[in-house]
Design a protein around this motif. Structure first.
Motif, PDB file in Angstrom:
ATOM      1  N   ILE A  88      -1.180  -2.377   0.066  1.00 48.49           N
ATOM      2  CA  ILE A  88      -2.303  -2.235  -0.845  1.00 48.49           C
ATOM      3  C   ILE A  88      -3.595  -2.995  -0.155  1.00 48.49           C
ATOM      4  CG2 ILE A  88      -3.709  -2.935  -3.149  1.00 48.49           C
ATOM      5  CD1 ILE A  88      -0.834  -2.761  -4.456  1.00 48.49           C
ATOM      6  N   SER A  92      -6.889  -0.562   1.083  1.00 49.76           N
ATOM      7  CA  SER A  92      -8.099  -1.021   0.528  1.00 49.76           C
ATOM      8  C   SER A  92      -9.103  -1.482   1.744  1.00 49.76           C
ATOM      9  CB  SER A  92      -8.132  -2.291  -0.409  1.00 49.76           C
ATOM     10  OG  SER A  92      -7.737  -3.452   0.384  1.00 49.76           O
ATOM     11  N   LEU A  96     -12.197   0.663   2.645  1.00 48.85           N
ATOM     12  CA  LEU A  96     -13.669  -0.196   2.959  1.00 48.85           C
ATOM     13  C   LEU A  96     -14.265   0.369   4.075  1.00 48.85           C
ATOM     14  CD1 LEU A  96     -12.881  -3.599   1.112  1.00 48.85           C
ATOM     15  CD2 LEU A  96     -14.492  -1.943   0.496  1.00 48.85           C
TER      16      LEU A  96
END
Length: 175
Positions: A88, A92, A96
């Motif tokens: 995760i 992420s 980003l």
């Protein structure tokens, strides 16, 4: 040489490597290494590096990193949750990074468009107005800037006078 992997042994058996290893340059380098570098490195390693590394390992690495990781990896459900957390986190960070790249693309595109629009606008103004009007307008802009600097100088002088200091004459003041 027996401890090396087979692919490295085959490379070391190549005739070019064998010829280089038997050259005078290689023997001189080996002599310099054995004479000057190896004793000093061994002394530093035995007297400074080994005790301090052992102290760091026993004080910080084992109790704070190795033991918790060993306990965490010993239980299967915790390992799965750590792997999911790492996945995760990876995803992420990728999202980003993609978002940052998209935003920076649009910011730079806007800045480039503004820059070229300014250049083209100034060029068109100079073309349509003619050089005499351009020089008059540049003079007016210069006078406005000088006026702003003089006003800033007077305000600075007043604020320092209110603070009780004697202001020095700055380059913005006319004599």
């Amino acid at each position: 040489m027996d401890n090396l992997p087979e692919y490295l042994q085959s490379i070391l058996q190549h005739p070019t490597i064998q010829q280089f290893a038997s050259s005078p340059l290689a023997s001189n380098l080996a002599h310099l290494h054995a004479t000057y570098l190896n004793p000093s490195v061994a002394h530093i390693k035995e007297s400074y590096l080994d005790p301090s590394l052992a102290h760091l390992r026993l004080t910080y690495v084992d109790p704070f990193i190795v033991d918790p990781l060993a306990k965490m990896l010993a239980s299967v459900p915790d390992l799965a949750s750590v792997l999911v957390l790492v996945f995760i986190l990876f995803v992420s960070f990728k999202v980003l990074d993609y978002t940052r790249r998209a935003v920076m693309f649009w910011v730079w595109l806007t800045m480039r468009l503004a820059w070229w629009a300014t250049i083209i606008s100034v060029g068109l103004y100079m073309y349509h107005a003619g050089w005499p009007k351009v020089w008059r307008d540049l003079g007016a802009v210069f006078n406005i800037l000088v006026g702003l600097l003089e006003q800033f100088g007077h305000e600075l002088e007043e604020s320092t006078a209110r603070a009780g200091e004697r202001p020095s004459r700055g380059p913005w003041q006319r004599t």
